[in-house]
Design an enzyme around this catalytic site. Sequence first.
Site, mmCIF file in Angstrom:
data_model
loop_
_atom_site.group_PDB
_atom_site.id
_atom_site.type_symbol
_atom_site.label_atom_id
_atom_site.label_comp_id
_atom_site.label_asym_id
_atom_site.label_seq_id
_atom_site.Cartn_x
_atom_site.Cartn_y
_atom_site.Cartn_z
ATOM 1 N N SER A 134 0.861 -1.189 0.000
ATOM 2 C CA SER A 134 0.000 0.000 0.000
ATOM 3 C C SER A 134 0.893 1.232 0.000
ATOM 4 O O SER A 134 1.806 1.342 0.838
ATOM 5 C CB SER A 134 -0.901 -0.007 1.240
ATOM 6 O OG SER A 134 -1.849 1.033 1.171
ATOM 7 N N GLU A 135 0.642 2.161 -0.930
ATOM 8 C CA GLU A 135 1.583 3.274 -1.083
ATOM 9 C C GLU A 135 1.624 4.219 0.096
ATOM 10 O O GLU A 135 2.509 5.065 0.194
ATOM 11 C CB GLU A 135 1.325 4.045 -2.380
ATOM 12 C CG GLU A 135 0.012 4.758 -2.487
ATOM 13 C CD GLU A 135 -1.001 3.970 -3.289
ATOM 14 O OE1 GLU A 135 -1.828 4.611 -3.963
ATOM 15 O OE2 GLU A 135 -0.995 2.731 -3.247
#
Length: 218
Positions: A48-49
């Site tokens: 997840s960025e």
Amino acid sequence: MDKEQIQDFIAKRVAKELSQNAVVNLGIGLPTRVGNFVPEGLAVHFQSENGFVGLGPAPATEDIDPNVVNAGGQPVTIMPGGCFFDSAVSFGIIRGGHVDLTVLGALQVDAKGNIANYLIPGKLVPGMGGAMDLLSGAKKVIVAMEHTVKGAPKILKQCNLPLTAAGAVDMIITEMGVIEVTEKGLRLKEINPEYTLEQVQAATEADLIVDDELQKMA
């Protein structure tokens, strides 16, 4: 199917594209559902960025931890062995080419694999997030979206909204079928048996090349 069922149907089909030990990033919205349908026995590392690897499926209501959310702010879980890090490391993973697959939604995709998914001029939308980095850094890009919006095609001959990236899309998966982006155009590889070829083409502005070995989507 209602909207929820359509989105789950698409997410389940996308999950079939996951591979053992792949690093996968799921975009905001429909793509986040893919994490709920990982085939049994398959080890996938969801990134997840907003800063972690090891994203797990959505938690039960009583198990929600407000400090563990995905890039869209939705509650998620973290798998054993997962880890957290800052944005510099997170985008270093993306820009460094270490993401094997990214699954993103889109406003429009066209016959050349161009994608528009962050801006509608004059309207308030969530923005690009990490999409531009993911589209240029991931090894494979799948667009997971509903085939039309209010009856209007989203798969076009040419995008008319501002592009997020040019020629970046490898595959499009909708409730109607699975489409591969090729040098010759959009190849329909699988079709939902609930629809005819004529219905799929009518809902698609771009011309579709029907694969000689067209399969039923399941």
